[in-house]
Design a protein around this motif. Structure first.
Motif, mmCIF file in Angstrom:
data_model
loop_
_atom_site.group_PDB
_atom_site.id
_atom_site.type_symbol
_atom_site.label_atom_id
_atom_site.label_comp_id
_atom_site.label_asym_id
_atom_site.label_seq_id
_atom_site.Cartn_x
_atom_site.Cartn_y
_atom_site.Cartn_z
ATOM 1 N N UNK A 1 0.829 -1.203 0.000
ATOM 2 C CA UNK A 1 0.000 0.000 0.000
ATOM 3 C C UNK A 1 0.868 1.259 0.000
ATOM 4 N N UNK A 2 1.910 1.282 0.807
ATOM 5 C CA UNK A 2 2.798 2.448 0.882
ATOM 6 C C UNK A 2 3.527 2.662 -0.445
ATOM 7 N N UNK A 3 4.014 1.602 -1.049
ATOM 8 C CA UNK A 3 4.725 1.732 -2.332
ATOM 9 C C UNK A 3 3.811 2.279 -3.430
ATOM 10 N N UNK A 4 2.563 1.837 -3.433
ATOM 11 C CA UNK A 4 1.613 2.329 -4.438
ATOM 12 C C UNK A 4 1.318 3.808 -4.200
ATOM 13 N N UNK A 5 1.051 4.174 -2.956
ATOM 14 C CA UNK A 5 0.759 5.580 -2.646
ATOM 15 C C UNK A 5 1.949 6.470 -2.986
ATOM 16 N N UNK A 6 3.155 6.024 -2.676
ATOM 17 C CA UNK A 6 4.353 6.800 -3.009
ATOM 18 C C UNK A 6 4.507 6.968 -4.516
ATOM 19 N N UNK A 7 4.229 5.905 -5.261
ATOM 20 C CA UNK A 7 4.338 5.971 -6.727
ATOM 21 C C UNK A 7 3.315 6.946 -7.300
ATOM 22 N N UNK A 8 2.103 6.952 -6.752
ATOM 23 C CA UNK A 8 1.068 7.868 -7.243
ATOM 24 C C UNK A 8 1.414 9.320 -6.914
ATOM 25 N N UNK A 9 2.036 9.539 -5.768
ATOM 26 C CA UNK A 9 2.447 10.900 -5.402
ATOM 27 C C UNK A 9 3.509 11.439 -6.355
ATOM 28 N N UNK A 10 4.351 10.558 -6.890
ATOM 29 C CA UNK A 10 5.400 10.986 -7.820
ATOM 30 C C UNK A 10 4.841 11.423 -9.169
#
Length: 123
Positions: free
Chosen positions: A60-69
């Motif tokens: 979940x954290x990796x996906x959210x971080x990728x979307x923020x980028x």
């Protein structure tokens, strides 16, 4: 399947050692089952391991971080739920292109095995 090390000794009846890293238990079982029935093999040392799976919170954290980028993705309108490698997306996006970018970011996260896309397109 990533082969990490294979050792087969020269002697006809010497023990065979296979060291693999595989994704799934069924792969581990199939490799072992197939090797133990090879003619001349009298002993198999099973060093086949399963690749560690990512934890739900890590995915979940990796996906959210990728979307923020991605500045062109409005991630605040998307909810991400993860359970046993299955990611469920809910919420709204502004275009099919945005939906595709979000799905791409989800599939790029380690440990994702399935994506359920419940996103809606709003204008």
């Amino acid at each position: 399947m990533a082969l990490t090390q294979t050792t087969v000794q020269e002697a006809a009846f010497a023990p065979r050692s296979f060291k693999f890293l595989v994704e799934w238990q069924f792969q581990r079982a199939n490799i072992f089952k197939n090797v133990e029935h090879v003619s001349g093999v009298v002993n198999v040392v099973n060093l086949i391991n399963l690749k560690p799976r990512a934890h739900t919170t890590d995915i979940q954290k990796r996906i959210k971080d990728a979307l923020k980028r991605h500045a062109d993705v409005e991630a605040t309108k998307v909810t991400i739920a993860v359970s046993n490698g299955t990611v469920t997306l809910t919420g709204s996006v502004e275009s099919f292109d945005e939906m595709d970018r979000i799905e791409g970011a989800v599939w790029a996260a380690p440990g994702v095995t399935k994506v359920v896309d419940n996103l809606r397109i709003t204008s």
